[in-house]
Write an enzyme that holds these catalytic residues in place. Structure first.
Site, PDB file in Angstrom:
ATOM      1  N   SER A   9       5.610 -34.116   5.048  1.00 35.12           N
ATOM      2  CA  SER A   9       4.613 -34.475   4.032  1.00 35.12           C
ATOM      3  C   SER A   9       5.319 -35.300   2.955  1.00 35.12           C
ATOM      4  CB  SER A   9       4.011 -33.215   3.405  1.00 35.12           C
ATOM      5  OG  SER A   9       3.422 -33.541   2.152  1.00 35.12           O
ATOM      6  N   HIS A  34       3.189 -37.623   7.115  1.00 35.59           N
ATOM      7  CA  HIS A  34       1.932 -37.015   6.638  1.00 35.59           C
ATOM      8  C   HIS A  34       1.701 -37.494   5.210  1.00 35.59           C
ATOM      9  CE1 HIS A  34      -1.145 -33.799   6.528  1.00 35.59           C
ATOM     10  NE2 HIS A  34      -0.716 -33.538   5.302  1.00 35.59           N
ATOM     11  N   ASP A  36      -0.521 -37.310   2.005  1.00 37.94           N
ATOM     12  CA  ASP A  36      -1.530 -36.470   1.338  1.00 37.94           C
ATOM     13  C   ASP A  36      -2.293 -37.274   0.291  1.00 37.94           C
ATOM     14  OD1 ASP A  36       0.797 -33.978   1.816  1.00 37.94           O
ATOM     15  OD2 ASP A  36      -1.293 -33.766   2.459  1.00 37.94           O
ATOM     16  N   MET A  38      -5.238 -37.334  -2.416  1.00 38.36           N
ATOM     17  CA  MET A  38      -6.024 -36.399  -3.231  1.00 38.36           C
ATOM     18  C   MET A  38      -6.766 -37.171  -4.336  1.00 38.36           C
ATOM     19  SD  MET A  38      -3.264 -33.351  -3.728  1.00 38.36           S
ATOM     20  CE  MET A  38      -2.151 -32.871  -2.412  1.00 38.36           C
ATOM     21  N   HIS A  67      -4.048 -37.356   5.334  1.00 38.88           N
ATOM     22  CA  HIS A  67      -4.793 -36.110   5.074  1.00 38.88           C
ATOM     23  C   HIS A  67      -5.669 -36.356   3.853  1.00 38.88           C
ATOM     24  CE1 HIS A  67      -4.465 -31.574   3.828  1.00 38.88           C
ATOM     25  NE2 HIS A  67      -5.694 -31.917   4.151  1.00 38.88           N
ATOM     26  N   MET A  69      -7.873 -35.315   1.216  1.00 38.58           N
ATOM     27  CA  MET A  69      -8.413 -34.209   0.429  1.00 38.58           C
ATOM     28  C   MET A  69      -9.286 -34.813  -0.663  1.00 38.58           C
ATOM     29  SD  MET A  69      -4.918 -32.003   0.420  1.00 38.58           S
ATOM     30  CE  MET A  69      -3.938 -33.456   0.765  1.00 38.58           C
ATOM     31  N   MET A 138      -5.325 -25.587   7.527  1.00 37.17           N
ATOM     32  CA  MET A 138      -4.552 -25.463   6.286  1.00 37.17           C
ATOM     33  C   MET A 138      -3.983 -24.055   6.173  1.00 37.17           C
ATOM     34  SD  MET A 138      -4.350 -28.297   4.763  1.00 37.17           S
ATOM     35  CE  MET A 138      -3.684 -27.812   3.170  1.00 37.17           C
ATOM     36  N   GLY A 143      -4.036 -29.013  -2.287  1.00 32.23           N
ATOM     37  CA  GLY A 143      -3.905 -29.543  -3.653  1.00 32.23           C
ATOM     38  C   GLY A 143      -2.476 -29.697  -4.113  1.00 32.23           C
ATOM     39  N   PHE A 144      -1.582 -28.830  -3.593  1.00 31.99           N
ATOM     40  CA  PHE A 144      -0.201 -28.878  -4.090  1.00 31.99           C
ATOM     41  C   PHE A 144       0.795 -28.519  -2.994  1.00 31.99           C
ATOM     42  CE2 PHE A 144      -1.345 -29.507  -8.456  1.00 31.99           C
ATOM     43  CZ  PHE A 144      -2.606 -28.934  -8.558  1.00 31.99           C
ATOM     44  N   GLY A 145       1.964 -29.122  -3.055  1.00 36.69           N
ATOM     45  CA  GLY A 145       3.047 -28.722  -2.161  1.00 36.69           C
ATOM     46  C   GLY A 145       3.744 -27.498  -2.752  1.00 36.69           C
ATOM     47  N   GLY A 146       4.637 -26.923  -1.953  1.00 35.01           N
ATOM     48  CA  GLY A 146       5.471 -25.828  -2.457  1.00 35.01           C
ATOM     49  C   GLY A 146       4.781 -24.482  -2.600  1.00 35.01           C
ATOM     50  N   ASP A 172      -0.386 -26.940   7.947  1.00 32.12           N
ATOM     51  CA  ASP A 172       0.030 -27.694   6.768  1.00 32.12           C
ATOM     52  C   ASP A 172       0.034 -26.788   5.542  1.00 32.12           C
ATOM     53  OD1 ASP A 172      -1.509 -30.585   5.068  1.00 32.12           O
ATOM     54  OD2 ASP A 172       0.338 -29.457   4.714  1.00 32.12           O
ATOM     55  N   GLY A 173       1.284 -26.590   5.019  1.00 27.75           N
ATOM     56  CA  GLY A 173       1.376 -25.815   3.781  1.00 27.75           C
ATOM     57  C   GLY A 173       2.297 -24.622   3.947  1.00 27.75           C
ATOM     58  N   GLY A 174       3.474 -24.698   3.316  1.00 26.44           N
ATOM     59  CA  GLY A 174       4.406 -23.567   3.333  1.00 26.44           C
ATOM     60  C   GLY A 174       5.181 -23.412   4.622  1.00 26.44           C
ATOM     61  N   GLY A 194       6.663 -30.404   3.706  1.00 27.94           N
ATOM     62  CA  GLY A 194       7.154 -31.306   2.663  1.00 27.94           C
ATOM     63  C   GLY A 194       8.350 -30.657   1.974  1.00 27.94           C
ATOM     64  N   THR A 195       8.068 -29.581   1.262  1.00 30.96           N
ATOM     65  CA  THR A 195       9.104 -28.910   0.474  1.00 30.96           C
ATOM     66  C   THR A 195      10.322 -28.534   1.311  1.00 30.96           C
ATOM     67  OG1 THR A 195       7.338 -28.058  -0.917  1.00 30.96           O
ATOM     68  CG2 THR A 195       9.488 -26.967  -1.102  1.00 30.96           C
TER      69      THR A 195
HETATM   70  O1  LIG Z   1      -1.858 -30.857   2.161  1.00 34.62           O
HETATM   71  C1  LIG Z   1      -0.970 -30.562   1.374  1.00 34.62           C
HETATM   72  C2  LIG Z   1      -1.314 -29.986   0.043  1.00 34.62           C
HETATM   73  O2  LIG Z   1      -2.688 -29.800  -0.058  1.00 34.62           O
HETATM   74  C3  LIG Z   1       0.461 -30.802   1.712  1.00 34.62           C
HETATM   75  O3  LIG Z   1       0.565 -31.483   2.967  1.00 34.62           O
HETATM   76  C4  LIG Z   1       1.169 -29.482   1.814  1.00 34.62           C
HETATM   77  O4  LIG Z   1       0.986 -28.753   0.685  1.00 34.62           O
HETATM   78  C5  LIG Z   1       2.646 -29.653   2.039  1.00 34.62           C
HETATM   79  O5  LIG Z   1       3.162 -28.439   1.618  1.00 34.62           O
HETATM   80  P1  LIG Z   1       4.664 -27.986   1.655  1.00 34.62           P
HETATM   81  O6  LIG Z   1       5.361 -28.727   0.592  1.00 34.62           O
HETATM   82  O7  LIG Z   1       4.595 -26.518   1.434  1.00 34.62           O
HETATM   83  O8  LIG Z   1       5.187 -28.324   3.014  1.00 34.62           O
HETATM   84 FE   LIG Z   2      -1.447 -32.215   3.782  1.00 32.09          FE
END
Ligand SMILES: O=C(CO)[C@H](O)[C@H](O)COP(=O)(O)O
Ligand SMILES: [Fe+2]
Length: 221
Positions: A9, A34, A36, A38, A67, A69, A138, A143-146, A172-174, A194-195
């Site tokens: 991401s 990827h 993102d 928004m 993606h 959003m 999801m 809305g946010f990474g991390g 996607d996410g965490g 991403g993170t």
């Molecule tokens: O869609 C997303 C946020 O809405 C990002 O792709 C997602 O949050 C990436 O997260 P991470 O940094 O935990 O990998």
């Molecule tokens: Fe995403």
């Protein structure tokens, strides 16, 4: 089950050096990037739009997994297609006419993805699967990474994989070294991170570990 695809991401990248970051990810083994998108309305954050995709496309041929959003995802299809997006993934919660939107995306020449937020039942996408290329489940509130990986979304991935063995299923996410096993065992094959990738000393190792974990369950599912 389709091949593993690792999609960093770019939300976690240095946007001031986006082309260099993209090249770095591809060099480190990324299959997709990827992106993102928004709008500050569908989610409480604003990131990038089609002009950024257009600029990035001048520097790389890599598959750009966008993606969206955003509210009114039908509004941006042509802009993203012209900008060079490879896949347009909209949220099912953002439209009353997913079938028409899918046709619009295909006509514009992009692959189609449908995304579901954590609280949205996976059954909502079942009637659309025969027309799409990918489903994004999801594993955080968008809305946010991390954010922290929501393991309670794995039954949705498992149910989708059992029903559609050949579908690209993205999570996607965490996602990180501590959560990839759960996602792989549930049947995800497209991993957004991403993170965990950008914070790592060796993104290359994280990406190859993700791929190995998917491959290791590939033949059991
Ligand atoms: O869609 C997303 C946020 O809405 C990002 O792709 C997602 O949050 C990436 O997260 P991470 O940094 O935990 O990998
Ligand atoms: Fe995403």
């Amino acid at each position: 089950m389709p091949l593993a695809k690792i999609a960093p991401s770019m939300l976690s990248s240095d946007f001031a050096s986006l082309a260099a970051e993209a090249h770095r990810m591809v060099k480190d083994g990324a299959d997709w990037l990827h992106m993102d998108v928004m709008d500050g309305h569908f989610v409480p954050n604003i990131t990038i739009g089609a002009p950024v995709i257009q600029s990035l496309r001048k520097h790389t041929n890599v598959f750009l997994d966008c993606h969206l959003m955003v509210s009114k995802p039908e509004k941006w299809v042509d802009d993203f297609a012209k900008a060079g997006a490879s896949l347009y993934c909209f949220h099912i919660e953002a439209t009353n006419e997913p079938e028409a939107l899918i046709e619009q995306i295909k006509k514009a020449g992009m692959k189609v993805g449908v995304a579901v937020k954590p609280k949205t039942p996976i059954e909502t996408v079942y009637p659309l699967v025969d027309r799409i290329d990918m489903c994004l489940v999801m594993t955080v509130e968008p809305g946010f990474g991390g954010q922290k990986f929501m393991a309670n979304c794995m039954p949705k991935v498992k149910a989708l994989r059992e029903k559609f063995p050949e579908l690209d299923i993205e999570v996607d996410g965490g996602l990180g070294l501590d959560t990839i096993d759960k996602a792989a065992q549930a049947g995800a094959n497209v991993i957004v991170a991403g993170t965990s990738i950008f914070k790592s000393e060796s993104p290359k190792d994280v990406i190859s570990t993700f791929r190995e974990k998917i491959k290791s369950v590939q033949f059991k599912l």
